[in-house]
Design a protein around this motif. Structure first.
Motif, PDB file in Angstrom:
ATOM      1  N   UNK A 234     -58.288  49.984  30.528  1.00 48.26           N
ATOM      2  CA  UNK A 234     -57.233  49.032  30.174  1.00 48.26           C
ATOM      3  C   UNK A 234     -56.712  49.295  28.769  1.00 48.26           C
ATOM      4  N   UNK A 235     -57.645  49.649  27.856  1.00 47.86           N
ATOM      5  CA  UNK A 235     -57.237  49.910  26.477  1.00 47.86           C
ATOM      6  C   UNK A 235     -56.306  51.112  26.405  1.00 47.86           C
ATOM      7  N   UNK A 236     -56.616  52.168  27.148  1.00 52.80           N
ATOM      8  CA  UNK A 236     -55.758  53.350  27.168  1.00 52.80           C
ATOM      9  C   UNK A 236     -54.391  53.018  27.756  1.00 52.80           C
ATOM     10  N   UNK A 237     -54.391  52.249  28.822  1.00 46.05           N
ATOM     11  CA  UNK A 237     -53.133  51.846  29.447  1.00 46.05           C
ATOM     12  C   UNK A 237     -52.308  50.996  28.477  1.00 46.05           C
ATOM     13  N   UNK A 238     -52.981  50.067  27.791  1.00 46.90           N
ATOM     14  CA  UNK A 238     -52.284  49.202  26.857  1.00 46.90           C
ATOM     15  C   UNK A 238     -51.751  49.982  25.659  1.00 46.90           C
ATOM     16  N   UNK A 239     -52.524  50.959  25.179  1.00 43.77           N
ATOM     17  CA  UNK A 239     -52.059  51.771  24.049  1.00 43.77           C
ATOM     18  C   UNK A 239     -50.754  52.487  24.373  1.00 43.77           C
ATOM     19  N   UNK A 240     -50.659  53.002  25.593  1.00 41.32           N
ATOM     20  CA  UNK A 240     -49.417  53.664  26.000  1.00 41.32           C
ATOM     21  C   UNK A 240     -48.263  52.662  26.024  1.00 41.32           C
ATOM     22  N   UNK A 241     -48.503  51.507  26.618  1.00 40.67           N
ATOM     23  CA  UNK A 241     -47.462  50.495  26.697  1.00 40.67           C
ATOM     24  C   UNK A 241     -47.051  50.014  25.312  1.00 40.67           C
ATOM     25  N   UNK A 242     -48.029  49.813  24.433  1.00 45.85           N
ATOM     26  CA  UNK A 242     -47.718  49.316  23.100  1.00 45.85           C
ATOM     27  C   UNK A 242     -46.968  50.351  22.262  1.00 45.85           C
ATOM     28  N   UNK A 243     -47.226  51.625  22.504  1.00 40.83           N
ATOM     29  CA  UNK A 243     -46.464  52.651  21.780  1.00 40.83           C
ATOM     30  C   UNK A 243     -44.986  52.567  22.143  1.00 40.83           C
ATOM     31  N   UNK A 244     -44.698  52.268  23.402  1.00 44.75           N
ATOM     32  CA  UNK A 244     -43.308  52.099  23.830  1.00 44.75           C
ATOM     33  C   UNK A 244     -42.712  50.824  23.220  1.00 44.75           C
ATOM     34  N   UNK A 245     -43.515  49.745  23.185  1.00 43.65           N
ATOM     35  CA  UNK A 245     -43.037  48.501  22.587  1.00 43.65           C
ATOM     36  C   UNK A 245     -42.749  48.665  21.102  1.00 43.65           C
ATOM     37  N   UNK A 246     -43.635  49.383  20.399  1.00 43.66           N
ATOM     38  CA  UNK A 246     -43.433  49.569  18.956  1.00 43.66           C
ATOM     39  C   UNK A 246     -42.217  50.439  18.685  1.00 43.66           C
ATOM     40  N   UNK A 247     -41.989  51.407  19.543  1.00 39.13           N
ATOM     41  CA  UNK A 247     -40.789  52.221  19.400  1.00 39.13           C
ATOM     42  C   UNK A 247     -39.541  51.358  19.573  1.00 39.13           C
ATOM     43  N   UNK A 248     -39.567  50.474  20.546  1.00 38.57           N
ATOM     44  CA  UNK A 248     -38.442  49.573  20.753  1.00 38.57           C
ATOM     45  C   UNK A 248     -38.275  48.628  19.569  1.00 38.57           C
ATOM     46  N   UNK A 249     -39.405  48.147  19.031  1.00 34.19           N
ATOM     47  CA  UNK A 249     -39.342  47.257  17.873  1.00 34.19           C
ATOM     48  C   UNK A 249     -38.734  47.955  16.662  1.00 34.19           C
ATOM     49  N   UNK A 250     -39.020  49.250  16.500  1.00 33.95           N
ATOM     50  CA  UNK A 250     -38.451  50.017  15.393  1.00 33.95           C
ATOM     51  C   UNK A 250     -36.938  50.140  15.537  1.00 33.95           C
ATOM     52  N   UNK A 251     -36.499  50.293  16.780  1.00 31.70           N
ATOM     53  CA  UNK A 251     -35.059  50.448  17.019  1.00 31.70           C
ATOM     54  C   UNK A 251     -34.325  49.115  17.053  1.00 31.70           C
TER      55      UNK A 251
END
Length: 468
Positions: A234-251
């Motif tokens: 779950x942690x690995x899955x969440x890390x991938x999802x959160x990397x996408x969320x953080x990228x969106x937050x940056x933009x």
């Protein structure tokens, strides 16, 4: 061509001079220093829910609100009206309506001698802990806007709830649990707005456990467990999802909803291990459960479970917990209806006070009891067995957390129509609660739409007379 023929000859290792060696070593030392600084930065990193310094030394560190939805009658609970009893059945201020005496016996209780009716006989045993506010008044007489006003300080615009303001100002002590929990909240009368954030970042929203129609023993919080994946997966899955969320937050740096999503996912992941244990009441002794009125078939079972769960949540580090009863709204059938609500809530509320005191928690836990308004002294019903909405004068009580015990502040007139002394508006109550929690209500602001907002808007005075 063979594989060996494809290999290119390797150049000989260059000899390292003393100067080259020292130069490269210096870079390595710098890299190690940078790594150390980064590690420290990660250690010092705070989340939006991390504990924050209050404006001044707090008297209370946490809060529980026992919400008596619908409006208990002050002249049936904590404000003795002997003149109302003398005038029972006679015309009130409105000549077409008749005055109604209290339907329960009254006694002075404890060393303080506070008058408390037998309707709330269990709470009466804790009279010396109660700070009774009998001069309460509010601005609206309809349930939905009055409940929104009670929770958010406004009934005309969407505003953050009290619990959200507390979380925004103070953070929370346990990063594995929600900082603000609403147990069995109503689905109507404001619904989610009563524990919502409005324009505050969504990370400060209350987490609902069940709802008013679902017994709390059956209530569950969804989406905090995954039976198919291990925690590491779950942690690995969440890390991938959160990397996408953080990228969106940056933009999209001005969209705070993205940060709220990121934080909610992280909190949900951490909640998996701790929250189910806190919600599980089976570890409590049988005597403790009986003290709260918990038992199959008992009217107090549901509210007793809510109150016990509230104690467990604040003991585990949650900042603000609200528990909600059904409906004290007896326009007719007052005696039967108010008695049913007291049978459901009186013993659990009293047990909560006793339990907090036994555990040394009451001193810095603020407990609030009450509804969105009170009820009238008179009625238009021929059977004289009902009371209508009354925002002009009613009673709430506080306990623990820096308020005077065995103390009554303010009063309504001789019949209970309106507050006449020690008047406390809801804005004043909010200002006082924030003060007790270490926050200056004039300084707890949030910039939105070009102006600073606060829970008390431009109103509110701390009620100094009730501070211990």
């Amino acid at each position: 061509m063979t594989n060996s023929a494809m290999q290119l000859p390797q150049p000989p290792h260059p000899a390292l001079s003393r100067r080259t060696l020292l130069g490269q070593a210096t870079c390595g030392i710098g890299t190690l220093a940078l790594a150390g600084l980064c590690q420290q930065a990660r250690a010092d990193h705070t989340t939006p829910l991390s504990p924050r310094q209050p404006h001044h030394t707090p008297r209370a560190k946490r809060m529980i609100f026992l919400h008596m939805r619908g409006g208990p009658a002050h002249m049936e609970t904590f404000e003795h009206k002997p003149e109302l009893a003398k005038r029972h059945g006679t015309n009130g201020r409105n000549g077409k309506r008749k005055l109604i005496a209290s339907k329960w016996r009254w006694q002075q209780r404890g060393e303080s001698g506070l008058w408390v009716s037998d309707l709330v006989k269990h709470q009466a045993r804790h009279a010396d802990k109660l700070c009774v506010l009998s001069g309460m008044h509010t601005d609206i007489a309809n349930h939905t806007p009055a409940m929104l006003f009670l929770h958010t300080g406004s009934f005309t615009f969407a505003r953050p709830s009290l619990g959200s303001w507390l979380l925004y100002g103070l953070g929370t002590d346990n990063q594995n649990l929600p900082g603000f929990v609403s147990i069995c909240p109503p689905l109507i009368n404001g619904g989610t707005s009563n524990y919502g954030t409005a324009f505050l970042p969504s990370v400060y929203q209350g987490t609902a456990i069940g709802d008013i129609k679902t017994p709390v023993r059956k209530a569950r919080i969804g989406n905090i467990s995954n039976p198919r994946l291990s925690t590491s997966a779950q942690r690995k899955q969440l890390d991938l999802l959160q990397s996408l969320n953080r990228d969106l937050a940056t933009r999209a740096p001005y969209d705070t909803r993205i940060d709220g999503v990121i934080q909610s996912y992280e909190l949900a992941f951490r909640m998996q291990a701790e929250l189910p244990q806190v919600m599980d009441l089976s570890s409590e002794t049988r005597s403790t459960q009986q003290m709260y009125g918990i038992g199959e078939g008992r009217r107090s079972d549901n509210f007793g479970r809510q109150c016990l769960m509230a104690r467990r949540l604040i003991e585990a580090g949650v900042r603000h917990v609200e528990v909600c009863d059904e409906f004290w709204d007896q326009h007719g059938g007052l005696k039967k209806g108010h008695q049913a609500r007291a049978d459901a809530t009186d013993q659990p509320a009293a047990a909560l006070l006793a339990d907090l005191e036994q555990r040394g928690l009451l001193e810095d836990t603020l407990v609030l009891w009450g509804g969105e308004f009170g009820r009238t002294a008179d009625t238009g019903r021929k059977d004289l067995d009902g009371r209508d909405h009354n925002p002009k004068g009613y009673t709430m009580w506080l306990a623990g957390g820096g308020v005077k015990g065995g103390f009554q502040h303010g009063a309504t007139d001789e019949f209970g129509y309106a507050s006449v002394s020690g008047r406390v508006h809801l804005h004043d109550l909010h200002a006082t609660i924030l003060h007790l929690m270490g926050l200056d209500h004039t300084e707890l602001t949030y910039r939105y739409g070009g102006r600073d907002f606060r829970l008390t808007d431009v109103h509110g005075q701390v009620v100094e007379q009730i501070l211990a």
